[in-house]
Design a protein around this motif. Structure first.
Motif, PDB file in Angstrom:
ATOM      1  N   ASP A   4      24.364  12.891  95.639  1.00 41.07           N
ATOM      2  CA  ASP A   4      24.930  13.677  94.549  1.00 41.07           C
ATOM      3  C   ASP A   4      25.198  12.740  93.389  1.00 41.07           C
ATOM      4  N   GLU A  31      18.174  19.605  80.699  1.00 39.00           N
ATOM      5  CA  GLU A  31      17.697  19.460  82.070  1.00 39.00           C
ATOM      6  C   GLU A  31      16.269  18.924  82.097  1.00 39.00           C
ATOM      7  N   ILE A  86      14.305  15.564  91.865  1.00 35.52           N
ATOM      8  CA  ILE A  86      15.582  16.252  91.720  1.00 35.52           C
ATOM      9  C   ILE A  86      15.511  17.508  92.581  1.00 35.52           C
ATOM     10  N   LYS A  88      18.169  19.749  93.284  1.00 35.86           N
ATOM     11  CA  LYS A  88      18.821  20.878  92.636  1.00 35.86           C
ATOM     12  C   LYS A  88      19.793  20.359  91.595  1.00 35.86           C
ATOM     13  N   SER A  89      20.180  21.240  90.701  1.00 38.60           N
ATOM     14  CA  SER A  89      21.107  20.828  89.654  1.00 38.60           C
ATOM     15  C   SER A  89      22.106  21.940  89.389  1.00 38.60           C
ATOM     16  N   ASN A  90      23.251  21.536  88.850  1.00 38.43           N
ATOM     17  CA  ASN A  90      24.301  22.482  88.511  1.00 38.43           C
ATOM     18  C   ASN A  90      25.217  21.799  87.498  1.00 38.43           C
ATOM     19  N   TYR A  94      23.731  16.637  89.888  1.00 38.26           N
ATOM     20  CA  TYR A  94      22.331  16.682  90.293  1.00 38.26           C
ATOM     21  C   TYR A  94      22.214  16.028  91.660  1.00 38.26           C
TER      22      TYR A  94
END
Length: 108
Positions: A4, A31, A86, A88-90, A94
């Motif tokens: 993370d 992004e 990558i 996933k991202s939020n 990331y």
């Protein structure tokens, strides 16, 4: 390896072992910029491990010395990043998946 990562946050140890000591603005980072930058990390690079690294010098983990406040000189080393993706991202967080190995050089 999965990790993370929080964009714009800094930890003195470069991991979650220490508290955040700085926050940086990230409004200008898209992004797509992050995804594009990830691809530039693949290949052979000179790695400069941080003082809180898990590598060993004289049989002792470097992070143990750093946690005691000892100065540690770590030489750079060549590594190969085979993939950097990558997952996933939020927002600021990331999850990066990467595969790193010691680079093979012709002088060995």
């Amino acid at each position: 390896m999965y990790r993370d990562n929080y964009i714009g946050w800094n930890h003195p140890s470069y991991d979650l072992e220490t508290e955040i000591d700085e926050l940086f603005p990230i409004d200008h980072i898209t992004e797509q910029m992050i995804f594009d930058a990830a691809k530039t990390f693949e290949g052979d690079i000179q790695q400069f491990p941080p003082a809180h690294s898990a590598i060993k010098i004289n049989g002792e983990r470097v992070y143990a010395k750093a946690r005691r406040g000892e100065e540690v000189e770590i030489k750079s080393r060549q590594v190969r990043i085979n993939s950097f993706e990558i997952e996933k991202s939020n927002s600021r967080m990331y999850i990066f998946a990467f595969l790193v190995q010691k680079a093979h050089t012709s002088d060995h």
